[in-house]
Each structure stands twice: as structure tokens, then as C-alpha cells.
Scaffold this active site. Structure first.
Site, short mmCIF file in Angstrom:
data_model
loop_
_atom_site.label_atom_id
_atom_site.label_comp_id
_atom_site.label_asym_id
_atom_site.label_seq_id
_atom_site.Cartn_x
_atom_site.Cartn_y
_atom_site.Cartn_z
N GLN A 160 37.83 44.69 44.92
CA GLN A 160 37.61 45.67 45.99
C GLN A 160 37.33 44.98 47.33
O GLN A 160 36.58 45.50 48.16
CB GLN A 160 36.45 46.59 45.61
CG GLN A 160 36.80 47.61 44.55
CD GLN A 160 37.81 48.64 45.04
OE1 GLN A 160 37.89 48.96 46.22
NE2 GLN A 160 38.63 49.13 44.12
N SER A 161 37.97 43.85 47.56
CA SER A 161 37.73 43.08 48.78
C SER A 161 38.19 43.80 50.04
O SER A 161 39.35 44.19 50.17
CB SER A 161 38.46 41.73 48.67
OG SER A 161 38.49 41.08 49.92
N ASN A 162 37.26 43.99 50.98
CA ASN A 162 37.61 44.53 52.30
C ASN A 162 38.53 43.57 53.05
O ASN A 162 39.47 43.98 53.72
CB ASN A 162 36.35 44.76 53.14
CG ASN A 162 35.44 45.80 52.56
OD1 ASN A 162 35.88 46.88 52.17
ND2 ASN A 162 34.15 45.50 52.49
N GLY A 204 37.59 39.56 45.86
CA GLY A 204 37.32 40.40 44.70
C GLY A 204 38.29 41.57 44.63
O GLY A 204 39.05 41.82 45.57
N CYS A 228 40.65 41.37 51.82
CA CYS A 228 42.02 41.35 51.28
C CYS A 228 42.78 42.60 51.70
O CYS A 228 43.98 42.53 52.01
CB CYS A 228 41.98 41.22 49.76
SG CYS A 228 41.48 39.57 49.20
#
Length: 448
Positions: free
Chosen positions: A161-163, A159, A165
Site C-alpha cells: 500500500q505504498s503511497n 510496501g 509507489c
């Protein structure tokens, strides 16, 4: 542990300047001659230096030898699994040291717990990789495999706001690999700049190549297919991409939390008495963390029941997904037997009710522990809600809650969080005298 091998000379380095601390009190309290004191101290320094050296033995009468210190962080090393996990297959051959491990465990003084219930918290939010969490443990194994396969770039999905990524973007740069991210967005149109908030700011600062897809396209095409499209494109350009799945959750990434169980066991056995946890509570977002914890707890006889709180899909999906990861390791265990999954997704992945956000604020004010809104915040909310509704289930139990990180996700919730944080105020300064401030300023300037 980083080790150093140095030679210290008593005539050239004062005792207080040495990085190896020796208790000199007992030597100078004894009735010794000065040569005897120096000989005794020299022997002590040699012993301490030997404990810090991993390369060669040095003697006080030898010539000074300058050696390079050995550091483990960002190094690749052979992986030796715990004995209880050695029958799993395949076992990773190597692992990269990317995180700050072991992460601490401490008592979490949550208010209004059931009678006799104790809650401890494992701070995987302090694991490193620019305010990361559970993703680092998986990346230690996944990036070691990527390097072993000769990859020059990494592809993963998530997503906006992916942690995961964000952690992948940072870790890739640590290892001099390019990072390509496919991020799905529902807040911003794919043809508009997504901004510089929270995880996305760090991801872009780290120089990741970002392709945006709509939430609808992501759902219709699928993360795996999208990653393969980008993989083929990069191969045609002469690159050597390595694909990491959503959340780093495949059978190889599962080893990150199998290894975490070894860490928890070692930490629990330290101290005057061993600690035995009845339950381990954790958020479940992609399945790899709960699969590793459940397999590790079962195989190691830790005896803790894994209580997982799903924040994206339904429990049935994660039972099946975790089973696939366990089958990929030939673990010979049934996911439903070793993990209990509850639904805590609320409004959906990355979305929060006011009650959930107020809970995060209340917990921070009561305990100083800041939870993230996407993962651990929802898991802790679900745990406390269940404790209040069914206190008899939790009475007298010792619980370990794993904080899986994600603090940067709060920056995407600032407007929603505003009503629940304490307001600022203008300081009331009695007898305010502007002349005094000016006089102090000129006095300070003159002294400078």
C-alpha cells in the site's frame, strides 16, 4: 502560473463574457462621452491583457493574433535554489512541475491543546498525483533527473500500500515512462493476486508492472539489491531504467523539502503580520522529508525545530540515514542538532492499534481533517499524546503540522475502522404515502 495573451474587441465580446474582469462602475459613473468611455475601457483591457501575456505585446488596433497558452504543469524547467541553499552541492539543474503548489496552510482547531498552544496544518495531502502527499515534492526532482538521463522506465520499491509507489506510477505515466514496482507483502502470498484496494488499485489502474516479494525476502535481500536485479534484467532487454530509492529518499529527493521550506517562509510572511513557527511536526517513514525540512529550516534561519515521528524504524536509524543525505549535499550540519526524532511506530509499519484508529476518527469528526493510518495519523497521535503528557513543553508554542498524505491507505483499514465511525440509520419519513411519490414521478415524466 499559466499565462494567456489575447486580443479583446469591445464591439464583438460583451463585458460579462470576458475572462478578464474589469471594474466598469467607475467609468460609467463619471461624466464621460461614449467614445471616452470606450477609450478608457480599451486601455484597461490592454493593461490587464499585458499582465497575462508572456510572449508579445498586442495593441487594440492590431490584427488578432492567436497564440498558444503556456502551462507550467508537467513541464520541465531550470531550477533556481533559494539563496540560502545555493552553497549546497550538487544543486539540481532542472525540476518537473508535478504538484499543486503551494499547498495551503490553515489553523487546525484541535481540542484540548496546552495553554497558549496554536497548531496550524500544511496540507501536502492536497499536492496532487491522485491523492498524494510528500512524495510529489521529491518526484519533481527525481523524474527531472530520470528524463535528463534518457530513461524510458522507472523502478522503485515499497510496501503493498505504498503511497510513494502509487505516486511514482501515476507521475511516470504523466511523463510517458513505464513504471516497474517491487512491492513486499505480508498479507497476501506472492503467488496470489493482491487485490484492488486503496493505493494498489490506483497503481494497477495506472498500468504499473508489479513484482511481488515476501516480507522475508525483502528483508533478507534488501530493496536496493532487488531494484538492481530488476534493473539488470531490463537493461538486458534493451530498456533504459532509472532507479528511485524507497520513498524517493536520496540526496536529490531531499531537495523537495528544502524547496518546501522556501514555500513555508513565503506563506508565513504574507498577511498583516508575519507568522513564526516554533516547531514543524511531521511523520518520518524513509528519511528524505525530515532531512530536507531540517536542512532548510537551519540554512534559511526559519528557526523552527523539526519534530519528527518515526513510523517504521527506530530514531537512531533515521538520525544516521538523515545524516547521510545531508552529507550527500555537503550541508555541513549535524542531524541531531536540527531534528528531534521520536518513536511512533507502535505495532510496526502499516499496523495500527485500535486507539490509533479511534484517534483518526475522533480528529476527523472534530476538525474535518482526515489523517492516514500509516504516516500522519501516527505522527499526530504521537504529538497529541506528548502534549497531554508534557504540556509545559508545548505551552505558548506555534506549531506547524505537515499532513504528508496517504488517504488511500484508509481503504485497507475499513474493517478495523468500522467500530469508530458513526453508524447509518434508516430515515424516518412521517406520513409516508406511496401514491404521492408515484404521482410526482408521472408528472415529472410528462413534463420531460
Amino acid at each position: 502560473m499559466s499565462c494567456f495573451s489575447r486580443v479583446f474587441f469591445m464591439n464583438s465580446i460583451p463585458l460579462h463574457a470576458s475572462p478578464i474582469f474589469v471594474n466598469t462602475t467607475k467609468y460609467f459613473s463619471e461624466k464621460l462621452t461614449q467614445p471616452q468611455r470606450i477609450l478608457r475601457l480599451s486601455s484597461s483591457y490592454s493593461n490587464h491583457a499585458a499582465n497575462f501575456s508572456t510572449k508579445s505585446n498586442t495593441h487594440m488596433d492590431s490584427a488578432p493574433i492567436t497564440q498558444e497558452p503556456t502551462f507550467e504543469f508537467l513541464t520541465k524547467k531550470p531550477y533556481l535554489p533559494p539563496s540560502w541553499a545555493s552553497r549546497l552541492n550538487p544543486v539540481p539543474s532542472h525540476v518537473f512541475s508535478l504538484g499543486n503548489f503551494p499547498t495551503p496552510i490553515h489553523k487546525w482547531n484541535l481540542p484540548n491543546l496546552p495553554k497558549g498552544t496554536e497548531v496550524f496544518i500544511k496540507r501536502d495531502d492536497l499536492a496532487g498525483m491522485q491523492l498524494s502527499g510528500n512524495k510529489v515534492r521529491k518526484l519533481e526532482f527525481l523524474l527531472a533527473d530520470a528524463v535528463a538521463q534518457g530513461a524510458d522506465c522507472i523502478i522503485t520499491v515499497g510496501g503493498l500500500q505504498s503511497n510513494h509507489c502509487r505516486a511514482t506510477a501515476v507521475a511516470s505515466k504523466y511523463l510517458n515512462l513505464d513504471c516497474y514496482l517491487i512491492l513486499n507483502t505480508s498479507k497476501v502470498p506472492v503467488d496470489k493476486d493482491p487485490g484492488l484496494t486503496g493505493n494498489l488499485l490506483v497503481t494497477r489502474l495506472a498500468g504499473a508492472h508489479i513484482d511481488l516479494v515476501s516480507k522475508e525476502d525483502y528483508a533478507n535481500v534488501g530493496g536496493v539489491a532487488l531494484a538492481n536485479i530488476l534493473k539488470e534484467k531490463l537493461i538486458n532487454e534493451g530498456r533504459r531504467p532509472y532507479v528511485i530509492p524507497l520513498g524517493g529518499s536520496n540526496s536529490l529527493g531531499t531537495w523537495g523539502y528544502i524547496e518546501a521550506i522556501r514555500e513555508i517562509k513565503e506563506q508565513a510572511q504574507k498577511g498583516s503580520r508575519a507568522a513564526a513557527f516554533d516547531d514543524i511536526v511531521v511523520a518520518c517513514g524513509s528519511g528524505g522529508t525530515i532531512a530536507g525540512l531540517a536542512a532548510g529550516s537551519s540554512l534559511s534561519n526559519l528557526g523552527a525545530k523539526i519534530q519528527a515521528y518515526s513510523i517504521s524504524d527506530d530514531p537512531e536509524y533515521f538520525y544516521e540515514y538523515a545524516q547521510g543525505l545531508l552529507n550527500g549535499l555537503e550541508a555541513s550540519v549535524i542531524s541531531r542538532d536540527i531534528v528531534n526524532i521520536r518513536n511512533a511506530k507502535g505495532l510496526g509499519y502499516g499496523m495500527n492499534t485500535d486507539e490509533e484508529l479511534k484517534f483518526i476518527s475522533d480528529i476527523a469528526q472534530a476538525t474535518g481533517v482526515v489523517l492516514d493510518p500509516v504516516y500522519s495519523g501516527k505522527a499526530a497521535y504521537g504529538m497529541i499524546k506528548d502534549m497531554n503528557q508534557n504540556p509545559e513543553k508545548w505551552q505558548g508554542r506555534k506549531v506547524l503540522f505537515i499532513h504528508t498524505g496517504g488517504l488511500l491507505g484508509l481503504y485497507d483499514k475499513t474493517e478495523q475502522m468500522a467500530p469508530f465511525v458513526r453508524k447509518c440509520r434508516t430515515m424516518d419519513i412521517p406520513h409516508k404515502d406511496e401514491g404521492t411519490g408515484k404521482m410526482f414521478f408521472f408528472f415529472y415524466k410528462e413534463k420531460m
